[in-house]
Design a protein around this motif. Structure first.
Motif, PDB file in Angstrom:
ATOM      1  N   SER A   1      30.123  19.185 -12.905  1.00 46.14           N
ATOM      2  CA  SER A   1      28.994  18.948 -11.988  1.00 46.14           C
ATOM      3  C   SER A   1      27.865  19.931 -12.260  1.00 46.14           C
ATOM      4  O   SER A   1      28.107  21.130 -12.464  1.00 46.14           O
TER       5      SER A   1
ATOM      6  N   TRP B   1      25.789  12.923  -9.479  1.00 46.82           N
ATOM      7  CA  TRP B   1      26.396  12.259  -8.319  1.00 46.82           C
ATOM      8  C   TRP B   1      27.887  12.185  -8.636  1.00 46.82           C
ATOM      9  O   TRP B   1      28.287  11.600  -9.649  1.00 46.82           O
ATOM     10  N   LYS B   2      28.729  12.784  -7.801  1.00 50.62           N
ATOM     11  CA  LYS B   2      30.147  12.865  -8.129  1.00 50.62           C
ATOM     12  C   LYS B   2      30.977  11.912  -7.279  1.00 50.62           C
ATOM     13  O   LYS B   2      31.007  12.044  -6.052  1.00 50.62           O
TER      14      LYS B   2
ATOM     15  N   GLY C   1      28.359  16.210  -5.408  1.00 47.06           N
ATOM     16  CA  GLY C   1      27.257  16.252  -6.375  1.00 47.06           C
ATOM     17  C   GLY C   1      25.982  16.754  -5.740  1.00 47.06           C
ATOM     18  O   GLY C   1      25.733  16.552  -4.557  1.00 47.06           O
TER      19      GLY C   1
END
Ligand code: PEP
Ligand code: MN
Length: 266
Positions: free
Chosen positions: A28, A56-57, A67
């Motif tokens: 990230s 964006w996780k 994220g």
């Protein structure tokens, strides 16, 4: 298009053909300093061709770090400016594709939790219509080559003519040596069915721990993969996601030296 934009497009095209293709960077993007320092330390090794970072996780459980979001994109753009490394981020929605394109991202990747869902893949594919960027597609989290193939077909139908495959292992229930079982035979079958597509190994998400990364990387080289997407962090134990599997840029360089490459690659 300015001269530097033209040069960058040529760089991406040349990078796409590099063998082994080595993509690295943090799981990230966390802070601007972390992204820039990672990029500079990776570039200094002279062994990495492209910078990755999750903006964006897609986390399995809510409550984990999800994220940094769009504000991380200018950090990636700055890292590219500083190092000359093309940049790649994961996209899972049309809005994320739009935001990434706004920030001059060079390559997009579709994550394992997106490949599994045809509606999501179609949404991303629709947002890619008219866009001329390479797209890497991870295997779905479950061992289903048809879903993986379907994602490739949806992205190809959107007019994307540079598609690569990423093998990141498959979810399995219960304890195992790996975070995601490699199921090499499935990956190799996918490679066999798509001989024209670059086939990239993601040892980080297969292993889930750094002590066995090298074994998986060696196996991938022996099986004639085209490269790696591997997570690296300036201070791995303090990473905001996937801390156990990340290595420093310098350790990555050492591992790449320790691999016994096939003659054609060295
Ligand atoms: C990642 O690359 O950080 C990631 C979320 O991977 P995957 O989609 O393979 O789980
Ligand atoms: Mn990760």
């Amino acid at each position: 298009m300015t001269v530097s934009e033209t040069t960058m497009k040529e760089t991406v095209q040349a990078t796409w053909k590099k063998r082994p293709l080595i993509i690295s960077g943090p799981c990230s993007a966390e802070t601007e300093e972390q992204v820039l320092e990672t990029a500079q330390r990776l570039a200094k090794t002279g062994k990495v061709n492209m910078l990755r970072a999750g903006i964006w996780k897609p986390r399995t459980r809510p409550g984990s770090f999800e994220g940094i979001g769009t504000k991380g994109l200018p950090w990636m753009q700055q890292a590219k400016k500083l190092t000359g490394l093309p940049i790649t981020v994961e996209v899972a929605t049309a809005k994320q594709v739009e935001d990434a394109l706004h920030f001059d991202v060079d390559v997009l990747w579709i994550g394992a939790r997106t490949t599994v869902n045809p509606f999501s893949v179609q949404e991303v594919a629709d947002a890619l219509k008219g866009v001329k960027l390479p797209v890497l597609i991870k295997n779905p989290i479950n061992p289903d080559l048809e879903l993986w193939t379907g994602a490739v077909e949806r992205v190809a139908k959107a007019g994307i003519d540079q598609i690569g495959l990423i093998h990141r292992g498959f979810s399995a229930y219960g304890n195992s040596e790996y975070r995601n079982a490699p199921m090499w035979h499935l990956a190799i079958e996918m490679k066999r069915r798509n001989p024209e597509l670059p086939f990239i190994n993601d040892p980080s998400h297969i292993c889930g721990r750094r002590d066995i990364l090298l074994d998986v990387m060696q196996k991938a080289v022996n099986l004639d993969y085209d490269g790696f997407i591997i997570e690296s962090h300036i201070d791995p134990d303090k990473a905001w996601s996937d801390a156990k599997q990340q290595v420093t840029p310098e350790r990555l360089a050492e591992m790449l030296d320790e691999i016994v490459w096939r003659k054609e690659d060295s």
